[in-house]
Design an enzyme around this catalytic site. Sequence first.
Site, PDB file in Angstrom:
ATOM      1  N   LYS A  45     -15.212 -13.998   6.802  1.00 46.41           N
ATOM      2  CA  LYS A  45     -16.596 -13.656   7.167  1.00 46.41           C
ATOM      3  C   LYS A  45     -17.546 -13.610   5.981  1.00 46.41           C
ATOM      4  CE  LYS A  45     -17.297 -10.596  10.496  1.00 46.41           C
ATOM      5  NZ  LYS A  45     -17.192  -9.251  11.100  1.00 46.41           N
ATOM      6  N   ARG A  52       0.826  -1.214   0.000  1.00 44.67           N
ATOM      7  CA  ARG A  52       0.000   0.000   0.000  1.00 44.67           C
ATOM      8  C   ARG A  52       0.861   1.264   0.000  1.00 44.67           C
ATOM      9  NH1 ARG A  52      -4.871  -2.158   3.891  1.00 44.67           N
ATOM     10  NH2 ARG A  52      -6.411  -2.390   2.228  1.00 44.67           N
ATOM     11  N   GLY A 111     -12.385  -3.717   1.702  1.00 44.60           N
ATOM     12  CA  GLY A 111     -13.743  -3.275   2.034  1.00 44.60           C
ATOM     13  C   GLY A 111     -14.276  -2.303   1.004  1.00 44.60           C
TER      14      GLY A 111
HETATM   15  P1  AMP Z   1     -11.014 -11.748   5.076  1.00 40.21           P
HETATM   16  O1  AMP Z   1     -10.345 -10.577   5.714  1.00 40.21           O
HETATM   17  O2  AMP Z   1     -12.451 -11.892   5.394  1.00 40.21           O
HETATM   18  O3  AMP Z   1     -10.699 -11.830   3.589  1.00 40.21           O
HETATM   19  O4  AMP Z   1     -10.349 -13.038   5.744  1.00 40.21           O
HETATM   20  C1  AMP Z   1      -9.016 -13.366   5.622  1.00 40.21           C
HETATM   21  C2  AMP Z   1      -8.706 -14.403   6.664  1.00 40.21           C
HETATM   22  O5  AMP Z   1      -9.556 -15.518   6.501  1.00 40.21           O
HETATM   23  C3  AMP Z   1      -7.298 -14.948   6.585  1.00 40.21           C
HETATM   24  O6  AMP Z   1      -6.554 -14.447   7.655  1.00 40.21           O
HETATM   25  C4  AMP Z   1      -7.480 -16.446   6.660  1.00 40.21           C
HETATM   26  O7  AMP Z   1      -6.629 -17.072   7.584  1.00 40.21           O
HETATM   27  C5  AMP Z   1      -8.910 -16.609   7.105  1.00 40.21           C
HETATM   28  N1  AMP Z   1      -9.486 -17.888   6.667  1.00 40.21           N
HETATM   29  C6  AMP Z   1      -9.494 -18.415   5.445  1.00 40.21           C
HETATM   30  N2  AMP Z   1     -10.043 -19.642   5.436  1.00 40.21           N
HETATM   31  C7  AMP Z   1     -10.372 -19.903   6.710  1.00 40.21           C
HETATM   32  C8  AMP Z   1     -10.968 -21.034   7.357  1.00 40.21           C
HETATM   33  N3  AMP Z   1     -11.313 -22.122   6.669  1.00 40.21           N
HETATM   34  N4  AMP Z   1     -11.179 -20.957   8.687  1.00 40.21           N
HETATM   35  C9  AMP Z   1     -10.811 -19.863   9.380  1.00 40.21           C
HETATM   36  N5  AMP Z   1     -10.257 -18.780   8.825  1.00 40.21           N
HETATM   37  C10 AMP Z   1     -10.038 -18.794   7.503  1.00 40.21           C
END
Ligand code: AMP
Length: 399
Positions: free
Chosen positions: A205, A40, A381
Site C-alpha cells: 500500500k 517477535r 507501522g
Molecule cells: P506491506 O505490508 O505493505 O509491506 O506489504 C507486504 C505485501 O506486499 C506482501 O505480502 C507482498 O506480497 C505484497 N506485494 C509486494 N509486491 C506486490 C505487487 N507487485 N502486487 C501485489 N502485492 C505485492
Amino acid sequence: MVKELGSLDVRGKRVLLRCDLNVPLKDDGNGKRVITDDGRIRASLPTINALLDGGATLIITAHLGRPKGERKPELSLAPIAERLGSLLNRSVAFAHDTVGPEADSAVAALKSGDVLLLENVRYEAAETSKDENERKKFASKLASYADVYVGDGFGAVHRKHASVFEAAELLPHAAGTLVAAEVDVLRKLTESPQRPYGVVLGGAKVSDKIGVITNLLDKVNMLAIGGGMVFTFLAAQGKEIGTSLVEHESIPLVKELLSRAEKLGVRVLLPTDIVVAPSFANESPTTVNADSIPKDQMGLDIGPESARAFAQAIKECKTVFWNGPMGVFEFSNFAAGTKVVAQALTEVSGLSVVGGGDSAAAVRALGFSDSQFGYISTGGGASLEYLEGKELPGLTALR
Ligand code: AMP
C-alpha cells in the site's frame, strides 16, 4: 527520552509487561495453528529475562492480529505461550481470557518468579476503543494485576490502546530493552544519518508509506520504490500498468512528491523492468519493460535490471532503511527482486535497517539471518510512523 528499564525497581514486584508477540501463524492442515516466524517472540526475550533475573513476576499482555473485540479462535495466543515457554525453557502459564475470571485466578495463583501470558488483549473491545473512558476502565483492570508496567511492545507503540498507553500511565513504568533499542536506531535514521542515506520502500500500500516519503524526502539522498506501491508511481508518470495494484486517489500526491524530489536533488529510483503475470498466482512470469506492461497483465516483482540498479545504489549508501518487499515474495517466481535488495542490504558498510515485522519475516523466509543486517526492527507501522515524525502514544507514555 523513554525511561530506562534500569530505573525501575522490580525485585519482588509483579510487572505488567506489554510485549509485541504478533507473529505470523498458519494452519498445519489438521486444525492446529503453527508459528511460521517467531522473530517477535525472540525479540521479547531479553526484557523478559532481564525482569526475571531482576526478581520480578511477569504478567504479559499482547495482541495477535485484529480480532476487533471478538474471540476469534485462530487469533488465540495459546500457541505463543507454548513457544515462549520453550524459548525461555520454563513453564509459562496461560489464561484463556484477558481480564476475566480465569485471568483473575491465574494472577492470584502466581508465585514469585512465575510467568503468565494473558489471552489476546484485542479480544476485548475496550483495548482499541475510541472512547477514552472505556480504555481507562479496561486499563485499570489490567493495571490492578501488577505493581509496575514495562512497555516493550514496539510494534504497537503507535497505537493509543489501553494496554499500550493508559495502563502505562496508571503504574510506575519504564521501557523494555527492545523499545529502547528501536528508538535508538530510529533516532539515528532521523537525526544523524551517515551519508549517502537511502530509503527503499515496497509492499502493497502506497498510502501506508506516503507519510514517510513526505517526511524523509528532504533528509535522504536516494529513494528507491518497488513492490505493489510502485504502480501508483508508474501511473502518476502516465504509464500503462495493466491490472497491477494501484491507488488512484494517491496519484496527485505521488506526482507532487516526485517533483519535490527533483527540486531537492533526491535520486529517485523506479523500476525500469517488471515481472508480470496474467493473475495473482505463482505462474507464468514474464519480464517486460516498465514502459510496456500489457493491459491484461499485473506486475508482481521488479525485474532483474531494476533489482541490479537498486542493489548498486543501496551498496553506495552509508545508511539505508528498507521497508516492504519488492514483489510478491511469497510466490517463488516473484521473490527475486526482494532477494537481490536484501542481499545488497547485507553488503552495506554503514547502518542497514530492515523496518517492519513483515519485511523481517520476508528476509528470514528468503534464507537470510538477522545477524546479516545492521538492525531488524520489529515494528512496521510503528517505525514508519516514527519516521513520519509522528508522536507515538506508547513512547509518550513511557517518558
Ligand atoms: P506491506 O505490508 O505493505 O509491506 O506489504 C507486504 C505485501 O506486499 C506482501 O505480502 C507482498 O506480497 C505484497 N506485494 C509486494 N509486491 C506486490 C505487487 N507487485 N502486487 C501485489 N502485492 C505485492
